[in-house]
Design a protein around this motif. Sequence first.
Motif, PDB file in Angstrom:
ATOM      1  N   GLU A 278      47.687  44.689  35.808  1.00 34.95           N
ATOM      2  CA  GLU A 278      46.605  45.062  36.023  1.00 34.95           C
ATOM      3  C   GLU A 278      46.505  46.548  35.390  1.00 34.95           C
ATOM      4  OE1 GLU A 278      45.985  45.459  40.385  1.00 34.95           O
ATOM      5  OE2 GLU A 278      47.957  44.051  40.517  1.00 34.95           O
ATOM      6  N   ASP A 281      44.954  45.256  31.956  1.00 33.79           N
ATOM      7  CA  ASP A 281      43.559  44.866  31.946  1.00 33.79           C
ATOM      8  C   ASP A 281      42.705  46.175  31.923  1.00 33.79           C
ATOM      9  OD1 ASP A 281      44.209  42.435  31.975  1.00 33.79           O
ATOM     10  OD2 ASP A 281      44.207  42.005  34.115  1.00 33.79           O
ATOM     11  N   ASP A 286      45.497  43.839  24.874  1.00 38.77           N
ATOM     12  CA  ASP A 286      45.569  42.691  24.927  1.00 38.77           C
ATOM     13  C   ASP A 286      46.929  42.394  24.127  1.00 38.77           C
ATOM     14  OD1 ASP A 286      44.995  42.822  22.027  1.00 38.77           O
ATOM     15  OD2 ASP A 286      42.854  42.307  22.581  1.00 38.77           O
TER      16      ASP A 286
END
Length: 405
Positions: A278, A281, A286
């Motif tokens: 989380e 994100d 990435d």
Amino acid sequence: MQSVLQLNLPTDRTFHPRRPHRKSRAGCVKCKERRVKCDESKPHCLRCQKLGFDCSYDADSKSSAIAVFLASPPNSKAYCMSLDAVTRKINQTLRLDQSPLPVVEALHHFHDLSNPAFGPKRMQATMQAKIIQLGFDSPFLMHSIIAAATSHIRHLANDNRGYALSETYHWQQAITQYSKEITTIGPNNTDSLISACLLLTVRSFALDEYSPLSSFVFSDDPVSLNWLSLQAGLRYLIGATAKWVDGSMWWEMFMRSHDQFLNIFDDDRPGRVAMDPELADLCGIDDTTTAETNPYHAPVRMLTGLLSLERGVKHFAAYTGFMGRLLPDFLEKLMQKDPPALVLLSWWLGLMYGTGMWWVQTRAKSEITAICWYLGSEEGLIKFLKFPSECVEDITFIQEFPTNM
């Protein structure tokens, strides 16, 4: 029974004299501290000359008086007998005409104060005694000791006006003299500078009153974030003293901390493997992201590791290691009020708040509340971010943003 206990000693026993050897306790002060063999060369031993340490054979009579002073209860006869000697030395070190009582009280208080920044519980008193001993030869450190201890005494006192004046004076002297001393770093002042730097953390981080509206999130002044950005000073100092640090009294503690949290602070793997998904994100991380391409990469890696540790003061050293490793690009994101940066900071402050340290809680409480106000309501923020409530056992202090601002 007599025959059992009887010893048959030879009448013509040959006596073999013990092989002559020399066992000396006259080594220099530095070699004794480091527990290494001293060649006892005068005026300076060869080992200290090679390493660049200040070498002295002076037994220094003040040591015994200081040891008795620190180890004795304040109402004991031994304490009273050593008090005059210690007071005179404080006056001499700080160039005072007369030591006010809070100064002497603060010195004794510092020795007994629990401070996880100085290592595990079993070694804290030993480290604090060494710091005090150093303080008698380093006025900037002595001011730092007295200021930090007085700050805690004031925190505990009901009527603290007298302590506040003393605390302010000694912090001012400590900061001024430390700033001058750090321009000439060498083997002789490494331990004193590191000790003072750790104590100055208290001064920059502590907050007297709960005041969310005074937070950096409601200010455009870079100084408003100094309580966090100044913590990088220890990292700079350790780098500047690297060539002498293996002879430092802090060496063992630093190495233990480094080895214990190596997987948290030295994990520079690219991508988001082993990261909190989380947080990854939220920060746009990435599988190709690196610390060079994203200012959140390193903080998220560190924070993920910290969140995996048992909560509480046991891992205080690891929590404080986080703020000392934040780089300028992340601090700049904080000053820009970038939401991901504020979220990461609030999670870390939650961990700090959970330690219960007296100089941490008001700051953490105030800044967490300010961040919640800035980003939205308490309910909305926690629901969106899934804020780990175990980081802050009691988050009821987060109230709705004041409508009259």
